[in-house]
Write a protein that holds these residues in place. Sequence first.
Motif, PDB file in Angstrom:
ATOM      1  N   LEU A   7       0.851  -1.180   0.000  1.00  0.00           N
ATOM      2  CA  LEU A   7       0.000   0.000   0.000  1.00  0.00           C
ATOM      3  C   LEU A   7       0.891   1.236   0.000  1.00  0.00           C
ATOM      4  CD1 LEU A   7      -2.651   1.623   0.392  1.00  0.00           C
ATOM      5  CD2 LEU A   7      -2.397   1.191   2.863  1.00  0.00           C
ATOM      6  N   LEU A   8       0.670   2.127  -0.959  1.00  0.00           N
ATOM      7  CA  LEU A   8       1.338   3.423  -0.993  1.00  0.00           C
ATOM      8  C   LEU A   8       0.353   4.477  -0.523  1.00  0.00           C
ATOM      9  CD1 LEU A   8       3.125   3.503  -4.477  1.00  0.00           C
ATOM     10  CD2 LEU A   8       4.101   2.923  -2.257  1.00  0.00           C
ATOM     11  N   VAL A   9       0.716   5.200   0.507  1.00  0.00           N
ATOM     12  CA  VAL A   9      -0.127   6.294   0.998  1.00  0.00           C
ATOM     13  C   VAL A   9       0.661   7.579   0.725  1.00  0.00           C
ATOM     14  CG1 VAL A   9      -1.427   7.221   2.934  1.00  0.00           C
ATOM     15  CG2 VAL A   9      -0.988   4.750   2.796  1.00  0.00           C
ATOM     16  N   GLU A  10       0.278   8.258  -0.349  1.00  0.00           N
ATOM     17  CA  GLU A  10       1.017   9.429  -0.835  1.00  0.00           C
ATOM     18  C   GLU A  10       0.027  10.378  -1.488  1.00  0.00           C
ATOM     19  OE1 GLU A  10       3.157  12.256  -1.678  1.00  0.00           O
ATOM     20  OE2 GLU A  10       4.444  10.630  -0.939  1.00  0.00           O
ATOM     21  N   LEU A  14       2.321  12.932  -8.597  1.00  0.00           N
ATOM     22  CA  LEU A  14       3.559  12.696  -9.341  1.00  0.00           C
ATOM     23  C   LEU A  14       4.523  11.788  -8.574  1.00  0.00           C
ATOM     24  CD1 LEU A  14       4.205  16.192 -10.946  1.00  0.00           C
ATOM     25  CD2 LEU A  14       3.320  14.126 -12.035  1.00  0.00           C
ATOM     26  N   ILE A  15       4.616  11.983  -7.258  1.00  0.00           N
ATOM     27  CA  ILE A  15       5.464  11.106  -6.440  1.00  0.00           C
ATOM     28  C   ILE A  15       4.899   9.693  -6.452  1.00  0.00           C
ATOM     29  CG2 ILE A  15       6.270  10.630  -4.096  1.00  0.00           C
ATOM     30  CD1 ILE A  15       6.501  13.674  -3.705  1.00  0.00           C
ATOM     31  N   GLY A  16       3.581   9.566  -6.377  1.00  0.00           N
ATOM     32  CA  GLY A  16       2.951   8.252  -6.450  1.00  0.00           C
ATOM     33  C   GLY A  16       3.268   7.554  -7.763  1.00  0.00           C
ATOM     34  N   MET A  17       3.219   8.300  -8.857  1.00  0.00           N
ATOM     35  CA  MET A  17       3.531   7.721 -10.173  1.00  0.00           C
ATOM     36  C   MET A  17       4.997   7.270 -10.224  1.00  0.00           C
ATOM     37  SD  MET A  17       1.358  10.369 -12.580  1.00  0.00           S
ATOM     38  CE  MET A  17       2.298  10.017 -14.029  1.00  0.00           C
ATOM     39  N   MET A  18       5.889   8.061  -9.657  1.00  0.00           N
ATOM     40  CA  MET A  18       7.293   7.699  -9.628  1.00  0.00           C
ATOM     41  C   MET A  18       7.509   6.416  -8.815  1.00  0.00           C
ATOM     42  SD  MET A  18      10.499   9.735  -7.938  1.00  0.00           S
ATOM     43  CE  MET A  18       9.809   9.413  -6.329  1.00  0.00           C
ATOM     44  N   GLN A  33      -3.028   2.139  -3.899  1.00  0.00           N
ATOM     45  CA  GLN A  33      -2.673   3.528  -3.660  1.00  0.00           C
ATOM     46  C   GLN A  33      -3.792   4.287  -2.975  1.00  0.00           C
ATOM     47  OE1 GLN A  33      -0.358   5.613  -6.808  1.00  0.00           O
ATOM     48  NE2 GLN A  33      -0.918   3.817  -8.034  1.00  0.00           N
ATOM     49  N   ALA A  34      -3.376   5.151  -2.047  1.00  0.00           N
ATOM     50  CA  ALA A  34      -4.318   6.015  -1.344  1.00  0.00           C
ATOM     51  C   ALA A  34      -3.687   7.389  -1.216  1.00  0.00           C
ATOM     52  CB  ALA A  34      -4.627   5.447   0.040  1.00  0.00           C
ATOM     53  N   THR A  35      -4.523   8.417  -1.254  1.00  0.00           N
ATOM     54  CA  THR A  35      -4.016   9.781  -1.128  1.00  0.00           C
ATOM     55  C   THR A  35      -4.442  10.445   0.182  1.00  0.00           C
ATOM     56  OG1 THR A  35      -5.911  10.688  -2.323  1.00  0.00           O
ATOM     57  CG2 THR A  35      -3.956  10.139  -3.633  1.00  0.00           C
ATOM     58  N   SER A  36      -5.179   9.705   1.016  1.00  0.00           N
ATOM     59  CA  SER A  36      -5.652  10.260   2.288  1.00  0.00           C
ATOM     60  C   SER A  36      -5.755   9.149   3.326  1.00  0.00           C
ATOM     61  CB  SER A  36      -7.036  10.898   2.115  1.00  0.00           C
ATOM     62  OG  SER A  36      -8.002   9.893   1.840  1.00  0.00           O
ATOM     63  N   ASN A  37      -5.877   9.548   4.582  1.00  0.00           N
ATOM     64  CA  ASN A  37      -6.093   8.560   5.642  1.00  0.00           C
ATOM     65  C   ASN A  37      -7.348   7.740   5.369  1.00  0.00           C
ATOM     66  OD1 ASN A  37      -3.878   9.028   7.411  1.00  0.00           O
ATOM     67  ND2 ASN A  37      -4.884  10.850   8.215  1.00  0.00           N
ATOM     68  N   GLU A  38      -8.416   8.410   4.985  1.00  0.00           N
ATOM     69  CA  GLU A  38      -9.690   7.723   4.754  1.00  0.00           C
ATOM     70  C   GLU A  38      -9.551   6.632   3.689  1.00  0.00           C
ATOM     71  OE1 GLU A  38     -14.305   8.766   3.477  1.00  0.00           O
ATOM     72  OE2 GLU A  38     -12.863  10.391   3.676  1.00  0.00           O
ATOM     73  N   ALA A  78       6.771   1.528   6.606  1.00  0.00           N
ATOM     74  CA  ALA A  78       7.781   2.568   6.804  1.00  0.00           C
ATOM     75  C   ALA A  78       7.122   3.906   6.520  1.00  0.00           C
ATOM     76  CB  ALA A  78       8.967   2.353   5.871  1.00  0.00           C
ATOM     77  N   PHE A  79       7.624   4.929   7.164  1.00  0.00           N
ATOM     78  CA  PHE A  79       7.154   6.271   6.889  1.00  0.00           C
ATOM     79  C   PHE A  79       7.975   6.860   5.747  1.00  0.00           C
ATOM     80  CE2 PHE A  79       5.997   6.032  11.469  1.00  0.00           C
ATOM     81  CZ  PHE A  79       4.646   6.295  11.338  1.00  0.00           C
ATOM     82  N   THR A  80       7.358   7.797   5.029  1.00  0.00           N
ATOM     83  CA  THR A  80       8.075   8.587   4.041  1.00  0.00           C
ATOM     84  C   THR A  80       7.874  10.054   4.400  1.00  0.00           C
ATOM     85  OG1 THR A  80       6.234   8.721   2.467  1.00  0.00           O
ATOM     86  CG2 THR A  80       7.743   6.842   2.241  1.00  0.00           C
ATOM     87  N   SER A  81       8.892  10.860   4.092  1.00  0.00           N
ATOM     88  CA  SER A  81       8.795  12.274   4.451  1.00  0.00           C
ATOM     89  C   SER A  81       9.810  13.087   3.671  1.00  0.00           C
ATOM     90  CB  SER A  81       9.055  12.448   5.951  1.00  0.00           C
ATOM     91  OG  SER A  81       9.101  13.819   6.292  1.00  0.00           O
ATOM     92  N   GLY A  82       9.450  14.329   3.462  1.00  0.00           N
ATOM     93  CA  GLY A  82      10.378  15.285   2.874  1.00  0.00           C
ATOM     94  C   GLY A  82      11.294  15.897   3.915  1.00  0.00           C
ATOM     95  N   GLY A  83      11.085  15.546   5.184  1.00  0.00           N
ATOM     96  CA  GLY A  83      11.963  16.017   6.251  1.00  0.00           C
ATOM     97  C   GLY A  83      11.265  16.900   7.255  1.00  0.00           C
TER      98      GLY A  83
END
Length: 116
Positions: A7-10, A14-18, A33-38, A78-83
């Motif tokens: 599961l990708l939560v992003e 564009l980042i999701g496509m990458m 793929q999901a773009t929100s918590n819901e 794992a978490f993902t983040s821009g920092g």
Amino acid sequence: MDSRRILLVEDDVLIGMMLVDMFDALDLPEPAQATSNEEALAIIAAESIAGALVDINLGDEKGWPVADALAERDIPFAFTSGGGDVIPSAHAHRRLVNKPFRINDIESALNEFFAK
């Protein structure tokens, strides 16, 4: 269904496509793929997934509810983040994959999921 489905939560399309392209390059099945918590919580409730990559910042919300739901079901993630994010103590032991993503970092995180 492939037992390696992730599961990708992003929230950034564009980042999701990458990331989907990276999964393809790693010869992995197309991720859910999901773009929100819901959306993510609905997928977790309905599908069998082997792990997840959860963006900490999902628009105006944080990905903590998704992290909690995955932890309750013993699904590795794992978490993902821009920092600049502080991970809550309950999840401080989780891997953090920083943006911009490198395919080796994604592959390493996923291999940890599949080893469990």
